[in-house]
Design a protein around this motif. Sequence first.
Motif, mmCIF file in Angstrom:
data_model
loop_
_atom_site.group_PDB
_atom_site.id
_atom_site.type_symbol
_atom_site.label_atom_id
_atom_site.label_comp_id
_atom_site.label_asym_id
_atom_site.label_seq_id
_atom_site.Cartn_x
_atom_site.Cartn_y
_atom_site.Cartn_z
ATOM 1 N N GLU A 85 16.781 -13.393 -1.786
ATOM 2 C CA GLU A 85 15.595 -13.740 -2.915
ATOM 3 C C GLU A 85 14.913 -12.573 -3.345
ATOM 4 O O GLU A 85 14.494 -11.694 -2.447
ATOM 5 N N ALA A 86 14.676 -12.556 -4.544
ATOM 6 C CA ALA A 86 14.064 -11.125 -5.199
ATOM 7 C C ALA A 86 12.600 -11.190 -5.347
ATOM 8 O O ALA A 86 12.044 -12.214 -5.754
ATOM 9 N N ILE A 87 11.875 -10.007 -4.888
ATOM 10 C CA ILE A 87 10.476 -9.905 -5.278
ATOM 11 C C ILE A 87 10.176 -8.400 -5.696
ATOM 12 O O ILE A 87 11.069 -7.644 -5.860
ATOM 13 N N GLY A 88 9.016 -8.220 -6.306
ATOM 14 C CA GLY A 88 8.581 -6.951 -6.662
ATOM 15 C C GLY A 88 7.559 -6.550 -5.684
ATOM 16 O O GLY A 88 6.624 -7.305 -4.998
ATOM 17 N N ILE A 89 7.349 -5.250 -5.361
ATOM 18 C CA ILE A 89 6.484 -4.586 -4.565
ATOM 19 C C ILE A 89 5.897 -3.463 -5.391
ATOM 20 O O ILE A 89 6.685 -2.862 -5.890
ATOM 21 N N ILE A 90 4.470 -3.284 -5.452
ATOM 22 C CA ILE A 90 3.783 -2.362 -6.334
ATOM 23 C C ILE A 90 2.425 -1.954 -5.683
ATOM 24 O O ILE A 90 1.969 -2.787 -4.841
ATOM 25 N N ASP A 98 0.709 -1.280 -0.061
ATOM 26 C CA ASP A 98 -0.145 -0.026 0.196
ATOM 27 C C ASP A 98 0.882 1.271 -0.084
ATOM 28 O O ASP A 98 0.374 2.254 -0.330
ATOM 29 N N ASP A 99 1.986 1.316 0.467
ATOM 30 C CA ASP A 99 2.815 2.226 0.443
ATOM 31 C C ASP A 99 4.434 1.914 0.225
ATOM 32 O O ASP A 99 5.134 1.565 1.056
ATOM 33 N N VAL A 100 4.791 1.980 -1.068
ATOM 34 C CA VAL A 100 6.003 1.249 -1.563
ATOM 35 C C VAL A 100 7.233 1.923 -1.067
ATOM 36 O O VAL A 100 8.278 1.214 -0.560
ATOM 37 N N ASP A 101 7.146 3.468 -0.849
ATOM 38 C CA ASP A 101 8.233 4.024 -0.101
ATOM 39 C C ASP A 101 8.283 3.539 1.325
ATOM 40 O O ASP A 101 9.746 3.302 1.681
ATOM 41 N N THR A 102 7.365 3.634 2.047
ATOM 42 C CA THR A 102 7.579 2.901 3.421
ATOM 43 C C THR A 102 8.094 1.708 3.215
ATOM 44 O O THR A 102 8.896 1.133 4.384
ATOM 45 N N GLY A 103 7.614 0.901 2.558
ATOM 46 C CA GLY A 103 8.026 -0.627 2.227
ATOM 47 C C GLY A 103 9.455 -0.815 2.128
ATOM 48 O O GLY A 103 10.103 -1.600 2.662
ATOM 49 N N VAL A 104 10.174 0.046 1.097
ATOM 50 C CA VAL A 104 11.234 0.057 0.871
ATOM 51 C C VAL A 104 12.278 0.501 2.023
ATOM 52 O O VAL A 104 13.184 -0.185 2.625
ATOM 53 N N ALA A 105 11.624 1.517 2.827
ATOM 54 C CA ALA A 105 12.245 1.837 3.900
ATOM 55 C C ALA A 105 12.621 0.806 5.128
ATOM 56 O O ALA A 105 13.580 0.464 5.832
ATOM 57 N N VAL A 136 17.522 -3.103 -1.658
ATOM 58 C CA VAL A 136 16.721 -2.637 -2.827
ATOM 59 C C VAL A 136 17.426 -2.833 -4.057
ATOM 60 O O VAL A 136 18.862 -2.767 -4.313
ATOM 61 N N LEU A 137 16.849 -3.820 -4.894
ATOM 62 C CA LEU A 137 17.554 -3.988 -6.348
ATOM 63 C C LEU A 137 17.370 -3.105 -7.335
ATOM 64 O O LEU A 137 18.014 -3.046 -8.089
ATOM 65 N N GLN A 138 16.196 -2.584 -7.478
ATOM 66 C CA GLN A 138 15.542 -1.797 -8.345
ATOM 67 C C GLN A 138 14.886 -0.623 -7.529
ATOM 68 O O GLN A 138 13.793 -0.848 -7.039
ATOM 69 N N ALA A 139 15.318 0.617 -7.672
ATOM 70 C CA ALA A 139 14.797 1.787 -6.908
ATOM 71 C C ALA A 139 13.182 1.978 -7.167
ATOM 72 O O ALA A 139 12.740 1.434 -8.145
ATOM 73 N N VAL A 140 12.563 2.783 -6.346
ATOM 74 C CA VAL A 140 11.187 3.174 -6.583
ATOM 75 C C VAL A 140 11.030 3.923 -7.851
ATOM 76 O O VAL A 140 11.758 4.805 -7.968
ATOM 77 N N ALA A 141 9.953 3.615 -8.460
ATOM 78 C CA ALA A 141 9.812 4.080 -9.967
ATOM 79 C C ALA A 141 8.144 4.001 -10.164
ATOM 80 O O ALA A 141 7.480 3.445 -9.409
ATOM 81 N N ILE A 161 11.933 -3.231 -6.864
ATOM 82 C CA ILE A 161 12.077 -4.618 -6.569
ATOM 83 C C ILE A 161 13.245 -4.572 -5.482
ATOM 84 O O ILE A 161 14.216 -3.850 -5.350
ATOM 85 N N ILE A 162 12.782 -5.664 -4.513
ATOM 86 C CA ILE A 162 13.716 -5.899 -3.376
ATOM 87 C C ILE A 162 14.269 -7.158 -3.179
ATOM 88 O O ILE A 162 13.691 -8.159 -3.749
ATOM 89 N N ALA A 163 15.065 -7.371 -2.210
ATOM 90 C CA ALA A 163 15.501 -8.668 -2.110
ATOM 91 C C ALA A 163 15.391 -9.129 -0.267
ATOM 92 O O ALA A 163 15.569 -8.028 0.379
#
Length: 270
Positions: free
Chosen positions: A251-256, A214-221, A230-235, A244-246
């Motif tokens: 193990e890699a996953i995407g969050i959206i 629900d909040d990708v920026d919060t999720g990345v933090a 973080v494998l691929q920065a928030v976009a 995309i995070i690990a």
Amino acid sequence: MPIRNEAWPEGTPAWIDCQVDDPAKAAQFYAELFGWEIQDGGPESGGYLMASKAGASAAGIGPKPDSMVDTPSVWTTYFAVADADATAAKVVAAGGQLVAPPFDVMEFGRMFVAADPVGAVFAVWQATGHNGAAVYNEHGAYCWNELHTRDAAAAKAFYAEVFGFTYTDFDFGDGEYVVFTPPTRTESVGGIADESAKPADGIPSYWLVWFQFDDVDTGVARVAELGGRVLQAVADSPAGRSAIIAGPQGEAIGIIDPSKAVGEMPAPNA
């Protein structure tokens, strides 16, 4: 929240799980990140853990089998089928390889693990006692499954032969992207991204699981706080705000967050 209490239609991504060196450590990470409840399947499950949200099954977390102990930790996409053995035969006939031939998982179902002709690994699930994911398309649940491949033409031919997928092409300006629809469905259930033009960097073709957040920026933090990276920065994109995070074991996953879509989706190619 969406809840499914019956088997998924054939060809639909029906279950996801990760194979890691330390399932307990992974369970703690994802419980903190997604709010999952974790249940141990007991000694007969071989250390396999079940994750749920509000009592509805969301994903699995298990130890690597002996054949994978020297391989990276990964998430695996499972496709629903009515007959795992018949589907395994189709995989071989279409040029794929069986990594683990069909076998029964106690009373829950029958499955196998395979690699497509380009090397991407996936699994197949024939449900009996366990239908697959009951929760989906909400915060902390899977919402999309996406193949990143070095040969899109070969991949499309293979999955069309095995699962009967049809495809719709889109032009996002950075390589071919298609969505696939099983013959049992009227809507697309996943995508295929052509990465043949990108530097290989030793990365094989692979299936990526996307989770709604629900909040990708919060999720990345939060990922960083919990020991992931973080494998691929928030976009931003027409599909939503994503990254995309690990996990701590790689193990890699995407969050959206689909509610934060920016721009218009391109029209399908004619």
